[in-house]
Design a protein around this motif. Sequence first.
Motif, short mmCIF file in Angstrom:
data_model
loop_
_atom_site.label_atom_id
_atom_site.label_comp_id
_atom_site.label_asym_id
_atom_site.label_seq_id
_atom_site.Cartn_x
_atom_site.Cartn_y
_atom_site.Cartn_z
N ALA A 203 45.60 35.13 41.93
CA ALA A 203 45.75 34.94 40.30
C ALA A 203 45.12 33.46 40.17
N ARG A 204 45.74 32.61 40.75
CA ARG A 204 45.09 31.40 40.60
C ARG A 204 43.45 31.39 40.44
N ARG A 205 42.74 31.97 41.77
CA ARG A 205 41.72 31.80 41.91
C ARG A 205 40.70 32.86 41.07
N ALA A 206 41.54 33.70 40.45
CA ALA A 206 40.80 34.83 39.37
C ALA A 206 40.88 34.03 38.03
N GLY A 207 41.42 32.71 37.69
CA GLY A 207 41.52 32.21 36.54
C GLY A 207 42.64 32.69 35.73
N VAL A 208 43.75 32.97 36.20
CA VAL A 208 45.08 33.37 35.53
C VAL A 208 45.50 31.89 35.25
N ASP B 12 38.93 41.27 37.71
CA ASP B 12 37.77 41.75 36.71
C ASP B 12 37.26 40.67 35.96
N GLU B 13 36.14 41.06 35.13
CA GLU B 13 35.75 39.89 34.16
C GLU B 13 36.68 39.13 33.64
N LYS B 14 37.36 39.98 32.76
CA LYS B 14 38.56 39.34 31.69
C LYS B 14 39.89 39.54 31.88
N LYS B 15 40.00 40.26 33.08
CA LYS B 15 41.49 40.16 33.59
C LYS B 15 41.85 40.21 34.63
N PHE B 16 43.04 39.93 35.23
CA PHE B 16 43.38 40.21 36.58
C PHE B 16 44.67 41.17 36.51
N SER B 17 44.40 42.09 37.58
CA SER B 17 45.45 43.29 37.56
C SER B 17 46.00 43.21 39.01
N THR C 40 42.47 36.53 32.10
CA THR C 40 41.94 35.35 32.73
C THR C 40 41.15 34.35 31.76
N ALA C 41 41.17 33.15 32.08
CA ALA C 41 40.35 32.01 31.31
C ALA C 41 38.81 32.44 31.57
#
Length: 145
Positions: free
Chosen positions: A26-31, A70-75, A138-139
């Motif tokens: 999640a951290r890597r994904a930008g959450v 994903d581009e705009k979210k982490f699932s 995600t940011a």
Amino acid sequence: MATVELRFSALPEHVRTARLVAAAVARRAGVDEAVLDEVRLAVGEACSRAVGLHASNGIAAPVRVLLIEDEKKFSIEVGDEVPGAAGPAGAHAAEGAEGAPEPEGEDEMGLAVISGLVDDVEVTSGEGGGVIRMSWPTAPAAVLP
């Protein structure tokens, strides 16, 4: 879209590892850092629930966790192999099972905790088992002027 798949034996001691892996991905994904504790707690609840369902139904199959960037979210999807046990309707499907009332209460409590932690959550069930899908925004990548 990047996906990490984690499968672990349905044992309580593996839930901690699933939480740690989920938080790292999640951290890597930008959450957002402020949300990572919620991610850890929600994944822990979902995985503990799946482990409990497997144990109470005598299922030896592993618990499945998908971490999807994903581009705009982490699932995150946490899946179990218990037919019809994932959603509120699934809790009623298990009523005839021996010892079902106690796990049902724990099951509903776990789902309530997850719903309180995650704004975007979906619980489904079917003949192949149940899935809890959770997602967080995600940011966006920083754009320099």
